[in-house]
Scaffold this active site. Sequence first.
Site, PDB file in Angstrom:
ATOM      1  N   GLU A   1      -9.955   3.515   6.531  1.00  0.00           N
ATOM      2  CA  GLU A   1      -9.134   3.702   7.728  1.00  0.00           C
ATOM      3  C   GLU A   1      -9.910   4.283   8.911  1.00  0.00           C
ATOM      4  OE1 GLU A   1      -6.666   2.147   8.080  1.00  0.00           O
ATOM      5  OE2 GLU A   1      -5.985   1.747   6.046  1.00  0.00           O
TER       6      GLU A   1
ATOM      7  N   GLU B   1       0.825  -1.210   0.000  1.00  0.00           N
ATOM      8  CA  GLU B   1       0.000   0.000   0.000  1.00  0.00           C
ATOM      9  C   GLU B   1       0.862   1.264   0.000  1.00  0.00           C
ATOM     10  OE1 GLU B   1      -4.093   1.542   2.093  1.00  0.00           O
ATOM     11  OE2 GLU B   1      -2.655   0.528   3.345  1.00  0.00           O
TER      12      GLU B   1
ATOM     13  N   HIS C   1      -8.447  -3.926  14.247  1.00  0.00           N
ATOM     14  CA  HIS C   1      -8.440  -2.933  13.161  1.00  0.00           C
ATOM     15  C   HIS C   1      -8.292  -3.648  11.807  1.00  0.00           C
ATOM     16  CE1 HIS C   1      -6.853   1.054  11.430  1.00  0.00           C
ATOM     17  NE2 HIS C   1      -6.530   0.174  10.496  1.00  0.00           N
ATOM     18  N   GLU C   2      -7.312  -4.531  11.722  1.00  0.00           N
ATOM     19  CA  GLU C   2      -7.064  -5.209  10.445  1.00  0.00           C
ATOM     20  C   GLU C   2      -8.226  -6.128  10.078  1.00  0.00           C
ATOM     21  OE1 GLU C   2      -4.689  -3.937   8.835  1.00  0.00           O
ATOM     22  OE2 GLU C   2      -3.902  -2.904  10.602  1.00  0.00           O
TER      23      GLU C   2
ATOM     24  N   MET D   1      -0.926  -4.567   8.054  1.00  0.00           N
ATOM     25  CA  MET D   1      -1.560  -4.344   6.749  1.00  0.00           C
ATOM     26  C   MET D   1      -2.593  -5.429   6.509  1.00  0.00           C
ATOM     27  SD  MET D   1      -1.699  -2.451   4.065  1.00  0.00           S
ATOM     28  CE  MET D   1      -2.910  -2.735   2.785  1.00  0.00           C
ATOM     29  N   GLU D   2      -3.746  -4.985   6.022  1.00  0.00           N
ATOM     30  CA  GLU D   2      -4.937  -5.825   5.978  1.00  0.00           C
ATOM     31  C   GLU D   2      -5.039  -6.717   4.750  1.00  0.00           C
ATOM     32  OE1 GLU D   2      -4.944  -2.383   5.700  1.00  0.00           O
ATOM     33  OE2 GLU D   2      -6.340  -1.753   4.130  1.00  0.00           O
ATOM     34  N   ASN D   3      -3.946  -7.302   4.267  1.00  0.00           N
ATOM     35  CA  ASN D   3      -4.063  -8.179   3.096  1.00  0.00           C
ATOM     36  C   ASN D   3      -5.104  -9.258   3.395  1.00  0.00           C
ATOM     37  OD1 ASN D   3      -1.607  -6.869   2.109  1.00  0.00           O
ATOM     38  ND2 ASN D   3      -0.608  -8.086   3.687  1.00  0.00           N
TER      39      ASN D   3
END
Length: 870
Positions: free
Chosen positions: A334, A131, A311-312, A279-281
């Site tokens: 976000e 990202e 959060h993720e 990171m939300e992969n």
Amino acid sequence: MNNGNLTRAEARRRSQLLEVDSYEVSLDLRAAEDPDGPGYLSRTVVTFSCSSPGADTFLDFIHGGIHSITLNGERLDPAEVADGSRIRLPRLQAQNQAVVVGTALYSRSGEGLHRFTDPADGRTYLYTQYEPADARRVFANFEQPDLKASFAFTVAAPSGWQVASNAPLQAVEEMSTSPRHAKYRFEQTPRISTYITAVLAGPYHRAEDSWERRLPDGSLLRVPLGAYCRASLAEAFDAERIFATTKQGLDFFHDLFDYPYPFGKYDQAFVPEYNLGAMENPGLVTFTENYVFKSRATIAQYQARANTIMHEMAHMWFGDLVTMAWWDDLWLKESFADYMGSLALVEATEFSNAWVTFANRRKAWAYVQDQLPTTHPIVADIADLEAAKQNFDGITYAKGASVLKQLVAYVGFDAFTAAARRYFRQHEYGTTSLADFLAVLSSASGRDMGNWAAAWLQTAGISSITPELTYDGGRLASVRLLQEATDPVTGLPANRPHRLRLGLYDFDDAGTLVRTGSVELDVAGPVTEVPQLAGRREPALLLVNDEDLSYAKVRFDPGSLQTVLSSLDRMADPLARALCWSTLWDMARDGLLDAAAYLAAVEGFAPAEADNGVLQMLLDCARTALDRYAPASERTALRQRFASFLRKELAQAEPASDHQLAWARSLAAVARAEPDSADYLAELLAGSGVPDGLAMDADLRWRFWQALAATGKAEASLLEAELDRDRTASGRAGFTAAMSARPDPAVKAKAWQDALSGSQLTNELLDATIDGFMAAGPELLDPFIEPYFRSIEGVWQQQSIELASRVVRGLFPLHQDLAEGQAPELHPVVVRTDEWLAGHGRAPAALRRIVVEQRDHLRRSLQAQQAAEK
Ligand SMILES: [Zn+2]
């Protein structure tokens, strides 16, 4: 030529033209363990349609060489169509297939495919981070969020490695032509954006579990769970606790969103030298390894990790299933994930105090950012990728989340939830913008949300709200609230509607400060009368924004300020206490409360603060007050007093408590500039006089060594001996910071060179070098002021945006003293910064943004010093 900065207009044009069906990506990582091999073979087959046959488009690919390009069966000459980071595809047909084979490069900056060699055992670890637009560093693609596609990855790598991607592993085939290597094939993903694709490879340690839920239609949803870390961290890895939080989150979000988890399995990997928190992969979330606690960690650190996990996970829906069409609407994922992170902690875990942390830490971040000249509306105007990269900030995350929290108070939780559910169903696997969200919100709440959005999402800046009280004997005669708000972007007044609670506090018989009444009201214009309070007995404290319903900077009336400065430790309610602390800090930042007075409040009341996260925040703020807001004439004495306070608290703290650790860490930080504590820290390092229960583990030892190094009490040989005890990745970073902290001009010159050369240091060691370098006084750092301004443009050109940002931000000469009688605007570093800005009007906007922000932090420091001198 550098043509990597894709603009919004180019992206729009491309998405009007194309629809992408699928990618097949093959990466050859068989030689990854050879540190001399700079790159690996990358092959992409992309299938897509074009609405205007005959037109041209381009693929994005940042590479170390292109071997072949084929479009619809025809070979194209790379010399003709490949230019910088773009590959032109001419004369498209209605249906197209492009095949690109090239060499991609391993990354040391955490962008693209990062390669890390573990100093503990020499093993090689790889992971990707993209990202906003670094998938193109790994394979050729159309790098923009609204061109979603299905992806199938194949990775050739050493046999026996753990290799993972977004989708489940389909097959592992030993390669007959290449002994000890295997091909790892992954299933096709659902339609997702390029920036959330991911690959992980290496001899990772893996733990497994699973989560199940019976869906409303009677079917069983089973989600396999995986958790990864480096093999050398396996012993410290508390996978059970991570899985427990994960399951709490999956339960919570399934109840709330009423949409089954869409990505099959759920892996979480804790990876080295990571640039962000996580990171939300989809299906393969990556996290910073700092969340694997090798050394003793506080409850606040466990809470931060749980918050990041939530959060993720929220992103699997907000962001991955439904994605913003372009980076202007980054907040659509976000702000939501940030809000959901705290909400899930409060509702589904043991961290029921998460709104206190949110008020104290998260909102503080937003308040700071929203007062910078570079602030922006939550819905931003992002013209290109460089601007997108700078926008992962306190506005997009924390202000956005605060505003959503307030939205929930405004429309009600049920309407908010109904809107979210509708949003997922309507836009699954698609992309959205502000209008799509407002449409579902208006229909779920039955209200037109246009005005709310205009006031809160489309203006910038923060309102300040000041109570004005008049008295009649011991009673309140009148109470009015004054709102001041100017949009710093437009310069126009921007009074916003606030739903606020005013809390009235008095001392009870035991001397505790308790809430004795409250009124809830709407504040809209510049002046709001509060007639409900007229005639009431004068309270000891009037707290505006009690319960933290709104997003605003609030002030105390003089009587309330006096109560807070004399009795804050007697306030029972933790959230109210945290809000008072925030208000004091806002005053210190605005030069309305001297650094000395703020420090006195911390010394007086912090020991009674029960919330460890709040305590850590106070100690951080105290250090900023000492280093930057205290005038030079008072600083040394204040620092000595504060360090002695910390030593006393450390000695008295409950053995093995989180507070004990917080005092020790804060002392280590302050002692970098306070030689009187050095002997004490050296004794602790030698094992004598260690307070009961204080774990002198690797993390704390390095913090102490850095303080000794910075004060000239630790030569290289001692630091090398410590490194021999701790040959780990974190040990190496701790050592690097300590080495560059030594107060020797030659050491500083070398650290400076290392940071600027950009060729040697990984992201993590760059941070450590800068951290150590900056731990010094003006006599050592002043010689680098001029070189700073002469170098930063070159650094921006030569280094990746991630590394360059760290250099430009981290080396800015922020610690300056105001001479007696000097105006802050005339301080030589402010003047020099203005000169640079005036002379570099055409420098990249993202570079200018960092310089403008650092100038503002400096200006604020100097103004606080000036106010304290008066
Ligand atoms: Zn996020």
